[in-house]
Design a protein around this motif. Structure first.
Motif, short mmCIF file in Angstrom:
data_model
loop_
_atom_site.label_atom_id
_atom_site.label_comp_id
_atom_site.label_asym_id
_atom_site.label_seq_id
_atom_site.Cartn_x
_atom_site.Cartn_y
_atom_site.Cartn_z
N UNK A 94 0.83 -1.21 0.00
CA UNK A 94 0.00 0.00 0.00
C UNK A 94 0.86 1.26 0.00
N UNK A 95 1.85 1.27 0.87
CA UNK A 95 2.68 2.46 1.05
C UNK A 95 4.07 2.02 1.47
N UNK A 96 5.10 2.64 0.87
CA UNK A 96 6.48 2.38 1.24
C UNK A 96 7.07 3.61 1.92
N UNK A 97 7.74 3.38 3.04
CA UNK A 97 8.51 4.42 3.73
C UNK A 97 9.98 4.08 3.57
N UNK A 98 10.76 4.99 3.02
CA UNK A 98 12.15 4.69 2.72
C UNK A 98 13.09 5.61 3.49
N UNK A 99 14.03 4.98 4.20
CA UNK A 99 15.10 5.70 4.88
C UNK A 99 16.37 5.54 4.06
N UNK A 100 17.05 6.67 3.78
CA UNK A 100 18.29 6.67 3.03
C UNK A 100 19.37 7.40 3.83
N UNK A 101 20.62 7.15 3.47
CA UNK A 101 21.75 7.82 4.09
C UNK A 101 22.25 8.95 3.21
N UNK A 102 22.43 10.16 3.77
CA UNK A 102 23.02 11.25 2.98
C UNK A 102 24.35 10.81 2.36
N UNK A 103 24.52 11.17 1.10
CA UNK A 103 25.72 10.80 0.38
C UNK A 103 25.62 9.49 -0.36
N UNK A 104 24.57 8.72 -0.10
CA UNK A 104 24.38 7.43 -0.76
C UNK A 104 23.14 7.51 -1.64
N UNK A 105 23.26 8.20 -2.76
CA UNK A 105 22.11 8.43 -3.63
C UNK A 105 21.92 7.32 -4.64
N UNK A 106 21.10 7.61 -5.65
CA UNK A 106 20.82 6.67 -6.73
C UNK A 106 19.35 6.42 -6.96
N UNK A 107 18.50 6.73 -5.96
CA UNK A 107 17.07 6.51 -6.13
C UNK A 107 16.52 7.45 -7.19
N UNK A 108 15.75 6.89 -8.12
CA UNK A 108 15.04 7.68 -9.12
C UNK A 108 13.58 7.25 -9.13
N UNK A 109 12.70 8.22 -9.27
CA UNK A 109 11.26 7.93 -9.23
C UNK A 109 10.57 8.53 -10.44
N UNK A 110 9.39 7.98 -10.72
CA UNK A 110 8.55 8.47 -11.80
C UNK A 110 7.10 8.35 -11.37
#
Length: 331
Positions: free
Chosen positions: A217-233
């Motif tokens: 239903x819903x995703x909650x995502x935690x990321x670390x600053x400096x560790x990018x790469x996520x792309x969304x559309x």
């Protein structure tokens, strides 16, 4: 062929069309303050609905999960992935399940190649024999269970806002994601994308995670600053996807709508396409950790929107279909 089967095949067929590099565009990412939730719920619901229906993804701030607990969860995840392969194999995902450790096992319909990652999934009713022991990782289970609960609470706040806008009771999704039920199947996932520091040029042609929409239903995502790469559309652009980078920000939880909620909303809320690209040679090339929490309705929940656009299907059947599509070996 039933309407239910047609829907599932159409969903998977959509993913097979989004595996290419595509184009990238800049978009403003909605940032929503959810502080003082009890008194500001109406305004928060308005902001969430606008973000979900207009842009298709958003980040929430002042969300109530202390940063020190997020830091501890990342540190604990890192300790797990530092275990030897032999140690991690003792906690391996069982076929057909959504719990335990896997290594390069998820093959996206969009790419036909394994994601360049390993992960450990925590689905509480299914964890017998899968937890690291206190000797292996002291405090692991306690810290992860605490973090799982914190994410569940945040997810239910957001889903309650969507429930109201869809014409359901405010607690509708909370009842259907009941952690006290033996049919509970929300999942906290620890993900380690492997370092690219010693990678060959050919390795950079692959994806850390191929393009997909989530099953939940819903995703909650935690990321670390400096560790990018996520792309969304945004989901409404699925037929001609244009991708937007979502840089990790401290204090932000990045949220996206999943396929369960798209179906439950009669497509008023469209699931968000996303992927994790490889870093460029001039970017950080080390390992990347992320911690998504998937709000997946209890197995016995019946998914059908108020307009009954789609035939009813249990959350168990729905999730099993998606797991098979992602983990069945290709010929």
């Amino acid at each position: 062929m039933s309407a239910h089967t047609e829907y599932k095949l159409a969903e998977l067929e959509r993913e097979t069309r989004i595996g290419g590099a595509g184009i990238c565009v800049a978009r403003e990412i909605p940032r929503i303050d959810i502080s003082d939730y009890a008194h500001r719920k109406e305004a928060i619901a308005d902001a969430l609905w606008e973000a979900a229906t207009q842009v298709g993804f958003f980040q929430v701030f002042n969300h109530g999960i202390p940063e020190e607990d997020i830091d501890a969860a990342f540190a604990t995840a890192g300790e797990f992935f530092d275990l030897s392969i032999a140690e991690k194999e003792r906690h391996a995902r069982r076929p057909g399940s959504n719990a335990g450790w896997e290594y390069r096992a998820q093959v996206r319909p969009s790419t036909g190649t394994p994601d360049n990652k390993e992960s450990y999934q925590i689905t509480l009713p299914d964890m017998a024999g899968l937890w690291p022991t206190a000797t292996e990782l002291p405090g692991f289970k306690e810290r992860m269970c605490r973090f799982e609960r914190q994410n569940w609470e945040l997810g239910m706040k957001i889903l309650s806002c969507f429930a109201i806008r869809l014409g359901f009771d405010a607690d509708f999704f909370t009842h259907n994601h009941d952690p006290a039920s033996p049919y509970y199947q929300s999942t906290l996932r620890l993900i380690h994308y492997m370092s690219m520091e010693a990678a060959t040029d050919a390795d950079f042609d692959l994806w850390r995670a191929g393009a997909h929409s989530d099953f939940d239903c819903l995703t909650l995502l935690h990321q670390r600053p400096g560790q990018g790469g996520l792309q969304v559309c945004p989901g409404m652009e699925a037929d001609a996807p244009a991708w937007t980078d979502v840089p990790p920000l401290r204090g932000a939880v990045t949220c996206n709508i999943g396929d369960m909620l798209m179906r439950w909303s009669d497509d008023r809320l469209r699931s968000t396409l996303h992927r994790v690209r490889m870093p460029r040679r001039d970017e950080y090339l080390g390992p990347r950790l992320s911690l998504p929490f998937f709000c997946q309705a209890n197995r016995d929940a019946v998914i059908q929107g108020p307009l009954k656009k789609y035939a009813p299907i249990t959350a168990s059947d729905y999730l099993n279909e998606r797991i098979r599509a992602n983990y069945t070996p290709r010929a």
